[in-house]
Each structure stands twice: as C-alpha cells, then as structure tokens.
Design a protein around this motif. Structure first.
Motif, mmCIF file in Angstrom:
data_model
loop_
_atom_site.group_PDB
_atom_site.id
_atom_site.type_symbol
_atom_site.label_atom_id
_atom_site.label_comp_id
_atom_site.label_asym_id
_atom_site.label_seq_id
_atom_site.Cartn_x
_atom_site.Cartn_y
_atom_site.Cartn_z
ATOM 1 N N SER A 1 -16.799 -29.807 -49.189
ATOM 2 C CA SER A 1 -17.362 -28.677 -48.476
ATOM 3 C C SER A 1 -16.240 -27.796 -47.950
ATOM 4 O O SER A 1 -15.155 -28.281 -47.642
ATOM 5 C CB SER A 1 -18.228 -29.169 -47.305
ATOM 6 N N VAL A 2 -16.502 -26.494 -47.856
ATOM 7 C CA VAL A 2 -15.532 -25.557 -47.261
ATOM 8 C C VAL A 2 -16.140 -24.879 -46.042
ATOM 9 O O VAL A 2 -15.757 -23.770 -45.681
ATOM 10 C CB VAL A 2 -15.043 -24.512 -48.288
ATOM 11 N N LEU A 3 -17.079 -25.541 -45.382
ATOM 12 C CA LEU A 3 -17.717 -24.942 -44.214
ATOM 13 C C LEU A 3 -16.737 -24.597 -43.097
ATOM 14 O O LEU A 3 -16.916 -23.578 -42.428
ATOM 15 C CB LEU A 3 -18.811 -25.868 -43.686
ATOM 16 N N PRO A 4 -15.701 -25.413 -42.815
ATOM 17 C CA PRO A 4 -14.785 -25.022 -41.739
ATOM 18 C C PRO A 4 -14.156 -23.654 -41.965
ATOM 19 O O PRO A 4 -14.011 -22.873 -41.016
ATOM 20 C CB PRO A 4 -13.734 -26.141 -41.746
ATOM 21 N N MET A 5 -13.765 -23.337 -43.207
ATOM 22 C CA MET A 5 -13.185 -22.024 -43.468
ATOM 23 C C MET A 5 -14.218 -20.927 -43.254
ATOM 24 O O MET A 5 -13.919 -19.881 -42.654
ATOM 25 C CB MET A 5 -12.639 -21.935 -44.893
ATOM 26 N N VAL A 6 -15.437 -21.129 -43.751
ATOM 27 C CA VAL A 6 -16.474 -20.109 -43.586
ATOM 28 C C VAL A 6 -16.763 -19.879 -42.110
ATOM 29 O O VAL A 6 -16.874 -18.740 -41.644
ATOM 30 C CB VAL A 6 -17.751 -20.520 -44.340
ATOM 31 N N GLU A 7 -16.860 -20.964 -41.342
ATOM 32 C CA GLU A 7 -17.095 -20.832 -39.904
ATOM 33 C C GLU A 7 -15.954 -20.084 -39.222
ATOM 34 O O GLU A 7 -16.187 -19.212 -38.368
ATOM 35 C CB GLU A 7 -17.263 -22.209 -39.273
ATOM 36 N N GLN A 8 -14.739 -20.414 -39.597
ATOM 37 C CA GLN A 8 -13.584 -19.761 -38.977
ATOM 38 C C GLN A 8 -13.584 -18.260 -39.246
ATOM 39 O O GLN A 8 -13.403 -17.447 -38.338
ATOM 40 C CB GLN A 8 -12.286 -20.385 -39.507
ATOM 41 N N ARG A 9 -13.802 -17.882 -40.494
ATOM 42 C CA ARG A 9 -13.758 -16.466 -40.837
ATOM 43 C C ARG A 9 -14.969 -15.719 -40.274
ATOM 44 O O ARG A 9 -14.859 -14.562 -39.856
ATOM 45 C CB ARG A 9 -13.688 -16.271 -42.350
ATOM 46 N N LEU A 10 -16.137 -16.353 -40.262
ATOM 47 C CA LEU A 10 -17.304 -15.697 -39.680
ATOM 48 C C LEU A 10 -17.124 -15.539 -38.176
ATOM 49 O O LEU A 10 -17.508 -14.508 -37.594
ATOM 50 C CB LEU A 10 -18.568 -16.501 -39.984
ATOM 51 N N GLY A 11 -16.538 -16.534 -37.519
ATOM 52 C CA GLY A 11 -16.257 -16.405 -36.094
ATOM 53 C C GLY A 11 -15.333 -15.241 -35.794
ATOM 54 O O GLY A 11 -15.554 -14.480 -34.835
ATOM 55 N N ALA A 12 -14.293 -15.065 -36.628
ATOM 56 C CA ALA A 12 -13.385 -13.929 -36.445
ATOM 57 C C ALA A 12 -14.104 -12.611 -36.699
ATOM 58 O O ALA A 12 -13.862 -11.607 -36.023
ATOM 59 C CB ALA A 12 -12.187 -14.073 -37.389
ATOM 60 N N THR A 13 -15.030 -12.614 -37.670
ATOM 61 C CA THR A 13 -15.799 -11.403 -37.965
ATOM 62 C C THR A 13 -16.675 -11.001 -36.781
ATOM 63 O O THR A 13 -16.759 -9.823 -36.417
ATOM 64 C CB THR A 13 -16.679 -11.633 -39.203
ATOM 65 N N LEU A 14 -17.318 -11.978 -36.158
ATOM 66 C CA LEU A 14 -18.236 -11.686 -35.060
ATOM 67 C C LEU A 14 -17.507 -11.343 -33.771
ATOM 68 O O LEU A 14 -18.050 -10.624 -32.919
ATOM 69 C CB LEU A 14 -19.159 -12.888 -34.831
ATOM 70 N N TYR A 15 -16.309 -11.839 -33.602
ATOM 71 C CA TYR A 15 -15.594 -11.574 -32.348
ATOM 72 C C TYR A 15 -15.295 -10.086 -32.182
ATOM 73 O O TYR A 15 -15.392 -9.543 -31.070
ATOM 74 C CB TYR A 15 -14.286 -12.366 -32.295
ATOM 75 N N GLY A 16 -14.957 -9.408 -33.282
ATOM 76 C CA GLY A 16 -14.602 -7.997 -33.189
ATOM 77 C C GLY A 16 -15.640 -7.146 -32.488
ATOM 78 O O GLY A 16 -15.350 -6.514 -31.465
ATOM 79 N N PRO A 17 -16.897 -7.107 -32.968
ATOM 80 C CA PRO A 17 -17.895 -6.245 -32.330
ATOM 81 C C PRO A 17 -18.466 -6.805 -31.031
ATOM 82 O O PRO A 17 -19.027 -6.058 -30.236
ATOM 83 C CB PRO A 17 -18.994 -6.140 -33.394
ATOM 84 N N THR A 18 -18.357 -8.116 -30.792
ATOM 85 C CA THR A 18 -18.998 -8.698 -29.612
ATOM 86 C C THR A 18 -18.018 -9.042 -28.500
ATOM 87 O O THR A 18 -18.417 -9.094 -27.326
ATOM 88 C CB THR A 18 -19.754 -9.976 -29.983
#
Length: 401
Positions: free
Chosen positions: A267-284
């Motif tokens: 599984s590569v879920l940790p990478m997806v979570e990490q990058r999605l977290g960085a994506t969401l931090y910008g606008p929120t």
C-alpha cells in the motif's frame, strides 16, 4: 481456538512467562487494529482478520526474533527483531539477474511501542524495492537510467570528521508523446543518513533501523518511504497513483511502475495521506491529522474512541477513493482527522463516525474550527486514481451526498 489465538500462541512461544503476556496483548491489539482498517475498505471481518494475519507474516520467524531479543538484551527489542527479520529475508532471496529480480521485497519495519517494551512489526505499508528490478522495468519502457555521483554536505550537527560525502543517484529520463522530457531521481546511497544512524547507535538511541538503502550481493534495496518521497519531490511530470490501497501502480508521465499485484499487501496510503494533508493545509491553515482515532492505525495504541459504522451512497463507482474528514482536537489543537476509504460494490462509501448521525458540509475551514463534538463530515472524491500535480498537490472534488 480461532486463527488469531493460534497465531498469538505460536508467535510468543518460548518467551519468558512475564514477558509473554505483555507481548501477546500488544500483538493482539496491533492485529485487531489492522483488521479494523481492512474492514473499513469493505472486507468482511473474517476476511479482514485473515488478511491482517498475512500482513504480520508467519508466526514462527516472528517468535524466533522475539526469543533472540531476550537472549540479546544489549540490542533491545527494536533492533533485535528487525535485524533477525531483515537477515532472514535477505538470506532467503535467491540470487537472480537484475531483470529477474522482483520489484518489491517484503521486509518488516519495526516501531517501538508506547505502551510496552514490545515492538510493532507490520508488512502492511512498508516494503523495499530492488533497484535492479526498478531499472529493468523503466528501461523496458524506453527510459534511460544513469548513475550520477553528487557531493552532499554533512550537516554541522553530526559527529563526523567529514564535511561532505559522495552520494550515488539514479537519474531516469524519457520522452513523452508530446515531445516533453520526463525526469525523476532515486538515491542509490544515503551516506548522510548512515552517519546519523551510526551516531544514534553510539548514543544508545537506534532512531533509524535498518536505514533507507540496503545492499545484498551488489543489489541495492530502497525503502518504500525513500522511493515514494523521491518520486513526488523530483518528478517533473504529474503523478498518478492507481490502486493506492492494494497493489499500487505509479504513473510517472507515460511510464507505468507497477509495485505489486492486488492481494500482496503493498500500500502507498502514507504517501497519499501526506500529500493530501499538505494540499489541504494551504487553503485551510488547519492541522491535518492522519486518522481521527475512529479507525485504529498501525502506529496508534489499541484504544480508539467509540464510533459508528456509516454506509453512504456516493457518486463514485466501486473502487473510487474518498477522503473522509471530521473535526478533531488533539492537545488543544483543532484540526481535521482524515481517513481514506473506497467505494464498495454496492456504490456505498463505508467509514466510521463519532456520532450515529452525521451531516455533510463543504466548508473545510469552518469544519475544522467547529470542534470535535460536531456531527459534521466532509467527503473529498479523489477518483479511481489519485492525481498529483508537479507541485505535489492532490486533485480532489468536494462532494455532498
């Protein structure tokens, strides 16, 4: 006696009585946590438990590693168990040519437990990639792979007489159908981190084990963390991740890198979570927590807050990936707890919530500031494949069922 109890009996066989109970309960909690994670993806409990036991590997080698730890106290549980598992796996690999080497080699990663002196070892999201197999697959698709030497400074805080070291990097180049040049890099060595590991061991703190790059008979093995971080940080093309939960495929521009087949536990879920977290931090500007303590995760303790199963009709087709966001508070910090789930065969999204009834919202910033007691949830539709731009940000669509 069920399969879990048999596994626990065999995995802890031969341990001193006082230690066996603690290790047994730690293993039980970790296996049940993994089972809960798999259930959220839509698997029945029996199948989820069977898969979780597979993720933890055969009980006999695990038992041997645990016994070795108690005969080798200077190294400690973390180092002893990892070294035994690592050595056993590497020695068992047959000698093969680069093009015959499997791409993924399974090695457990061990983490110290916060509740006992036992260590958590899981195969579920940790794996190693043979650089020989990686090179062969990329070259077969028309890419050129070159080894480049680079001089890297040694950080001033490290106890080393060296001020710089020479690192080896695999530079991969190819041409897209549009005529654009593609490029990505992978490390063949990581001598700076080796120095950090040596320093940690000298100080009695084995913070890293066994390191990001291993070598066996001339074949280099690259840890999954380093492989994935290298991809998203050096790729000059958009990255698409297919089947991120099980049997992931990385699309590097036109190149296709299949890491494993479904059912092999990769599984590569940790990478997806990490990058999605960085994506969401910008606008929120909110802290994004991986998990909301509703679905136990491998690195957490056995306890989790009470939760309620949800099955929501969504627009996505079976297999599509969604992120489920809920308001959480941790040590006084309000943020968003994030879990990933896939649409089941009935077109429903299974997840767990802190309240029996939830409402769906679009405003992520307001959701994160609303407090953990609010029964609100946001759904982000990521699609059948997770897409990341050149900036590493994940594409998503907010959906309100």
């Amino acid at each position: 006696m069920n399969g879990l109890e048999r596994f626990l009996n065999r995995a802890t066989r031969g341990l001193p009585a006082g230690r066996r109970r603690l290790v047994r309960e730690e293993l039980r909690g970790n296996i049940l946590e993994r089972t809960a994670e798999l259930q959220v993806t839509g698997l029945p409990r029996e199948e989820a438990l069977r898969r979780a036991l597979q993720d933890f590997g055969a009980p006999a080698p695990l038992a041997a590693g645990l016994r070795r730890v108690h005969l080798w106290p200077r190294l400690g549980l973390l180092g002893g168990l990892c070294s035994v598992a690592l050595a056993g796996t590497l020695l068992a690999l047959p000698r093969q040519t680069a093009r015959e080497l499997p791409l993924v080699t399974y090695l457990p990663e061990c983490r110290p437990s916060s509740t006992t002196s036992a260590a958590l070892c899981t195969h579920a999201q940790d794996f190693w990639v043979g650089l020989g197999g990686l090179t062969a697959r990329l070259e077969a698709q028309g890419a050129t792979v070159e080894t480049v030497q680079r001089t890297v400074p040694v950080p001033a805080g490290l106890e080393s007489p060296l001020t710089s070291v020479s690192e080896e990097v695999l530079v991969v180049r190819w041409m897209e159908a549009t005529g654009e040049a593609g490029r990505v890099e992978f490390p063949r060595t990581n001598r700076v981190l080796d120095i950090m590991i040596e320093q940690a061991n000298r100080n009695g703190r084995p913070d890293f084990w066994p390191g990001p790059v291993l070598e066996r008979g001339g074949e280099r093995l690259l840890s999954s963390d380093i492989l994935l971080s290298s991809v998203w940080s050096t790729l000059n093309q958009p990255l698409t991740v297919e089947r991120p939960f099980d049997g992931p495929v990385l699309r590097l521009g036109r190149l296709r890198l299949e890491l494993a087949q479904p059912g092999e536990g990769v599984s590569v879920l940790p990478m997806v979570e990490q990058r999605l977290g960085a994506t969401l931090y910008g606008p929120t500007q909110l802290t994004i927590f991986a998990g909301a303590h509703l679905i136990p995760r491998p690195h957490e303790s056995r306890g989790s807050v009470p939760s309620f199963a949800q099955h929501i009709d969504v627009q996505g087709v079976p297999g599509e990936v969604y992120a489920v966001l809920r308001p959480v508070a941790f040590r006084g910090v309000n943020g968003l707890g994030m879990d990933l789930a896939t649409v089941d065969d009935q077109g429903q999204l299974p997840f767990r919530s802190a309240q029996p009834q939830v409402r769906f919202v679009r405003d992520l910033k307001a959701l994160g500031a609303s407090g953990a007691a609010k029964p609100a949830v946001a759904l982000l539709r990521l699609g059948l494949a997770v897409r990341m731009g050149r900036d590493g940000l994940v594409a998503y669509t907010l959906e309100v069922p």
